[in-house]
Design a protein around this motif. Structure first.
Motif, short mmCIF file in Angstrom:
data_model
loop_
_atom_site.label_atom_id
_atom_site.label_comp_id
_atom_site.label_asym_id
_atom_site.label_seq_id
_atom_site.Cartn_x
_atom_site.Cartn_y
_atom_site.Cartn_z
N ALA A 48 0.92 3.96 -3.04
CA ALA A 48 0.72 5.39 -2.78
C ALA A 48 1.85 6.20 -3.43
O ALA A 48 1.60 7.26 -4.01
CB ALA A 48 0.66 5.65 -1.28
N SER A 85 0.84 -1.21 0.00
CA SER A 85 0.00 0.00 0.00
C SER A 85 0.87 1.26 0.00
O SER A 85 0.54 2.25 -0.66
CB SER A 85 -0.99 0.00 1.17
OG SER A 85 -0.30 0.00 2.40
N GLU A 86 2.01 1.25 0.70
CA GLU A 86 2.92 2.40 0.66
C GLU A 86 3.54 2.55 -0.73
O GLU A 86 3.67 3.67 -1.24
CB GLU A 86 4.03 2.23 1.70
CG GLU A 86 3.56 2.35 3.14
CD GLU A 86 4.61 1.92 4.15
OE1 GLU A 86 4.62 2.51 5.26
OE2 GLU A 86 5.41 1.01 3.85
#
Length: 150
Positions: free
Chosen positions: A13, A9-10
């Protein structure tokens, strides 16, 4: 210098916040890298391209690709040149690329790219325009991402 692995998810992003990366393909002459603008859409990354060229030929021959996006944050100087370092974020995406043939997906990808780079309102891309360019989709299979910290 500590290097931390980023979560998916990082990494996603970070990818969503950047606009420019490098696509590595494999051809008869070996690796080939092309800098490209891109748009992330769930488990795919889309690129637009000329319908012909080395990148397109390489993908047709071998769909395995790697896409890299990075950002240099800072250079950390030191009195000892061997101890110079950098702070950075680097994301590598591995997967298979293909030329988008279905017009609905092609239009959606092109409009996603336009929306990403055009400020304000824009006229949507239509079939005739889309038929003159290639759209490459990279289906994400694996992500490797790191961030260096102090």
């Amino acid at each position: 210098m500590k290097k931390d692995l980023l979560t998916d998810s990082e990494a996603n992003a970070f990818l969503a916040g950047q606009t420019w990366g490098r696509l590595a393909t494999i051809g008869p002459e070996g690796p080939y890298i092309t800098p490209l603008h891109y748009a992330l859409d769930n488990d795919k990354i889309y690129f637009h391209s000329s319908p012909k060229g080395k990148k397109i030929a390489n993908i047709a021959a071998d769909s395995r690709v790697c896409f890299e996006v990075s950002q240099l944050i800072d250079i950390l100087e030191h009195d000892n040149p061997c101890k110079f370092s950098t702070r950075f974020i680097s994301v590598q995406v591995f997967g298979k690329a293909y030329l988008v043939q279905e017009m609905e997906e092609k239009l959606a990808a092109l409009n996603l790219l336009v929306k990403r780079f055009v400020k304000g309102e824009f006229a949507p891309v239509y079939d005739e325009q889309a038929s003159k360019v290639a759209v490459i989709a990279l289906h994400i299979e694996r992500i490797s991402a790191r961030e260096s910290k102090d």
